[in-house]
Scaffold this active site. Structure first.
Site, PDB file in Angstrom:
ATOM      1  N   HIS A 325       0.806  -1.216   0.000  1.00 33.88           N
ATOM      2  CA  HIS A 325       0.000   0.000   0.000  1.00 33.88           C
ATOM      3  C   HIS A 325       0.841   1.268   0.000  1.00 33.88           C
ATOM      4  O   HIS A 325       0.359   2.328  -0.403  1.00 33.88           O
ATOM      5  CB  HIS A 325      -0.954   0.018   1.196  1.00 33.88           C
ATOM      6  CG  HIS A 325      -2.124  -0.895   1.009  1.00 33.88           C
ATOM      7  ND1 HIS A 325      -2.048  -2.240   1.300  1.00 33.88           N
ATOM      8  CD2 HIS A 325      -3.372  -0.682   0.533  1.00 33.88           C
ATOM      9  CE1 HIS A 325      -3.210  -2.803   1.025  1.00 33.88           C
ATOM     10  NE2 HIS A 325      -4.031  -1.892   0.542  1.00 33.88           N
ATOM     11  N   GLY A 326       2.050   1.197   0.468  1.00 33.82           N
ATOM     12  CA  GLY A 326       2.858   2.411   0.458  1.00 33.82           C
ATOM     13  C   GLY A 326       4.201   2.192   1.119  1.00 33.82           C
ATOM     14  O   GLY A 326       4.370   1.299   1.949  1.00 33.82           O
TER      15      GLY A 326
END
Lengths: 477, 346
Positions: A325-326
């Protein structure tokens, strides 16, 4: 080009019009391939090159794997696909994160190093299309699918603009039958596609951005010092915001695909009506969770090698799922929290079976549903917060220990506080009530005037909220 | 070979029963009627259309500012410049000079000044509005220290061009979009009075239409005060202030070489916000040395009682209804001191 933009609506209308003409099926597929490239290049034409690298690599790799019976050769080709796709992802998404962590580790060991950091924009959708391309090569390697016969079809699949930048992560073998058989958009399904597009935009523009984002933004501001109620309002508002944002995007994607006569898989299934975390991950971002299950969790051993190995597989999968996700440790923390909750739940289930306890009743299941939602909401705090300090401060406030610094209200308007509490709780009730129903089965009994009135209201609100034009949260992943 | 689909396709499996394309047309007509009724209500209450802001509209405004040559005036700054300076009124007071609102929420004037200075085609007048934190906070110092790239002048892709023009077309015609819909919703529901009416702005006037209607002013003021208390980090030292001033002066010189002009306007807050600003950036240590060494026209609202006494409901920004008067008074002061030129009247 965002789905919530005039340019996209114009673009979709134009592509749908061309696609509905009497052009041959191969030509129409080619038109969709070109449309996907045009759509993607609206962000930055240079990034089209990365998409092309991924497409050509996996097209070639799958062909070579299928053409060879030698395990070593097949493995080597698969490795090329993995290195190319994950390499692109690592360089563009995690390059600076990796460098910063190496520097920090070296400094902690007393041997400081300096790694030059390159500031590059994150190519939109790279996390999604690399996973789709990778799935193609792995499926062929596992002999679960045959290589596609034309590059045009494979390219069209990968660049199909409704799912290109934020999913659903479509599996090649799910989509392929739709390309092999000539078909035209069905009138009723296309109309349903328009409704889904409007519904998705309504969730995103009006509810997520217009109503919930101001509450979440105010509470998650690192400078804010929220009280107990505000902290809960902010965390709950973000729980609802991220679902409505991403769920809204998915409905837009499915709707846009239906307008063109294609079907995309669902990505959400009343996730906040989940009873337990295994159930949650069967309902939340389904296309990612099944991808991680099939291509990571199962190869790691899955649940076939005892409790300890299963727990390790779960934690590794959720660790990497968080990182997907990041490039930040807060995302990793979010993933690990879910991993631990999944392990804990498996332990409870095993003990339940071992002690031959009776099947849980409605009250226990209802409590489990609420506890699941509360813990999922708490975990979202790490996902949304800019840093651990903000996340921990907010969690402390949610547990009744707001910061001691004397401060006034963080949320300036009472409606923000109310909507931050009411909409997520309404969503929880709706998901719990309709967790086994489809959207169509809900709408079927509604009389036509009611449907038209609700759709009118949604469209009017879309116009009235058009001043707020935020990108979809998942575009950044 | 058995392939099991990885996910369900229930949303796209079938359309709901009795859904006909004609229903969509009826819904669209209904939506137009609803928006039309709200628009009528808004017009009855005196609201007029305003374009408002978005990245694309900024890009259109930048493009126009560059095209307008030395005649154009560009307003730079953050939310205070956006809310307090009314581009249309400024244009009117300056005898019709084209004015472009290039301020952006949360962005100090320096990055955009840097970008305009490096744009060889830009030769207009720049009105750099700033609050003390934007000019004297750590953010600027950090930026110079780390050598971060200047703000890029926003450009438009073909999609952005369509979006920006669609936004101008829609918002330029619907008064009901002139204020935040969440504020207007309260008025529509009778929960609060309607915001004071505003006159119509120029087509690209991005001036914010903030209103204190329905706002908890005490909470908002506290929030801004907290923001300015922490924002910008530690206060700038004398050496750092000198470096910032030199940096800005060099940018101004670049624009002046092309026939342009740069002037600075400090807009001070009120109440709690003012207390924070005064405490963190005392005038004698910051503004006065800045004025003494920048070598360009620079005025502060602290010296202009008529402007300084105007009400700032959230402590930081003017209410939309006061922005035109503030702008007119400011422009008249600039003209009186001959810091800016008006277009000669024919």
């Amino acid at each position: 080009m965002l789905f919530n933009s005039a340019a996209f609506l114009l673009f979709l209308g134009l592509v749908a019009a061309i696609h509905a003409t009497r052009l041959s099926w191969p030509t129409r597929k080619l038109v969709l391939l070109v449309a996907g490239c045009v759509f993607y290049s609206a962000w930055n034409p240079v990034f089209l090159l990365l998409l092309a690298i991924s497409a050509v690599t996996d097209w070639t790799v799958a062909g070579r794997i299928a053409g060879s019976e030698r395990p070593a050769t097949r493995r080597a080709w698969l490795a090329l696909s993995i290195v190319t796709n994950l390499g692109l992802l690592a360089f563009f998404k995690y390059g600076n994160f990796i460098a910063a962590n190496i520097e920090a580790a070296a400094a902690a060991l007393g041997r400081p190093v300096s790694i030059p950091q390159v500031t590059l924009p994150l190519p939109v959708g790279i996390s999604f299309y690399t996973f789709e391309a990778l799935a193609y090569s792995i499926d062929v390697y596992r002999r679960q699918a045959k290589p596609w016969t034309t590059f045009r079809d494979f390219g069209m699949f990968l660049t199909f603009f409704p799912h290109l930048v934020a999913g659903p992560i479509v599996r090649p073998h799910d989509f392929r039958p739709q390309l092999e058989r000539e078909h035209r958009p069905d009138r009723d399904l296309a109309a349903w596609g328009v409704v889904l597009l409007a519904w998705g935009l309504f969730q995103k523009v009006v509810l997520a951005d217009g109503v919930l984002a101001p509450t979440a933004d105010a509470v998650f501001d690192p400078a804010a010092r929220a009280g107990v109620l505000e902290a809960w309002a902010g965390a709950l508002a973000f729980s609802a915001q991220i679902f409505l944002d991403f769920g809204g995007y998915t409905h837009c994607a499915i709707g846009a695909a239906l307008i063109l006569g294609f079907r995309l898989p669902d990505n959400f299934d009343s996730p906040y009506g989940a009873v337990g975390f295994t159930d949650f991950w069967r309902r939340w971002h389904i296309s990612l969770s099944t991808w991680l299950r099939d291509y990571l969790y199962v190869p790691l051993g899955g649940n076939r090698h005892g409790a300890a190995r299963t727990a390790a597989s779960l934690l590794i999968t959720m660790f990497l799922g968080g990182l997907w996700h990041g490039a930040a440790w807060t995302f990793v923390a979010w993933g690990l929290i879910h991993g631990l909750l999944l392990v804990f739940e498996r332990g409870i289930r095993a003990a339940w079976l071992r002690w031959s306890l009776p099947r849980p009743g409605a009250a226990l299941r209802g409590s489990a549903l609420v506890v699941t939602f509360a813990l999922v909401t708490a975990a979202w705090v790490f996902f949304r917060a800019a840093d651990f300090e903000t996340a921990l401060r907010l969690l402390a406030a949610m547990l009744g220990n707001p910061p001691e610094v004397a401060a006034g209200p963080v949320i300036a308007h009472r409606w923000q506080l109310l909507s931050g509490l009411a909409i997520p709780l309404g969503l929880l009730l709706a998901h719990a009530r309709f967790r086994l129903r489809t959207l169509q089965s809900l709408i079927d009994p509604w009389p036509t005037p009611l449907r038209v009135a609700l759709l009118s209201m949604m469209l009017a609100l879309l116009v009235l909220f058009s001043n707020d034009n935020r990108a979809f949260i998942y575009f950044q992943f | 070979m058995t392939i099991v689909p990885s996910s369900t396709f229930s949303s796209s499996a079938r359309a709901p029963e009795r859904l006909a394309p004609a229903h969509l047309a009826w819904a669209a007509i209904g939506a137009v009627a609803l928006v039309g009724a709200l628009e009528f209500d808004a017009r009855v209450h005196g609201l007029t259309p305003r374009v408002g802001s978005s990245e694309g509209v900024v890009a259109l405004a930048v493009r126009k500012a560059i095209q307008s040559g030395t005649a154009g005036v560009s307003i730079l700054g953050s939310s205070r410049g956006l809310a307090d300076i009314d581009a249309s009124i400024l244009s009117q007071t300056l005898g019709g000079r084209p004015v472009f609102q290039l301020s952006q929420d949360g962005v100090p004037c320096a990055p955009m000044l840097d970008a305009l200075a490096h744009e060889p085609q830009f030769s207009g007048t720049v009105l750099c509005t700033t609050e003390p934190t934007g000019l004297f906070g750590r953010a600027e110092r950090e930026r110079e220290r780390t050598g971060l790239p200047r703000a890029e002048l926003p450009s438009l892709t073909w999609a952005g061009f369509i979006d920006a023009n669609a936004a101008v077309a829609l918002r330029g015609r619907l008064a009901v979009l002139s204020f935040d819909i969440r504020v207007l919703a309260r008025s529509l529901l009778g929960l609060s009075p309607w915001p004071a009416p505003r006159r119509s702005g120029a087509p690209l006037d991005r001036t914010s239409a903030l209103t204190s209607v329905g706002l908890d002013t005490a909470a908002a003021s506290l929030r801004w005060a907290q923001l300015f208390e922490r924002g910008g980090g530690e206060s700038t030292t004398a050496e750092e202030l000198e470096a910032t001033t030199r940096f800005l002066a060099a940018l101004a010189a670049q624009i002046e070489r092309r026939g342009g002009q740069v002037l600075f306007v400090e807009i001070l807050g009120a109440g709690r916000v003012r207390e924070v600003e005064t405490r963190r950036y005392p005038r004698a240590r910051y503004w006065d040395p800045f004025v003494a060494s920048i070598g360009r026209p620079a005025i502060t609202t602290g010296d202009l009682p008529q402007l300084d006494s105007m009400s700032r409901p959230d402590g930081s920004h003017l209410d939309a209804v006061d922005a035109p008067r503030f702008t007119r008074l400011l422009a008249e002061e600039l003209l009186k001191r001959e810091l800016i030129r008006a277009l000669p009247t024919p």
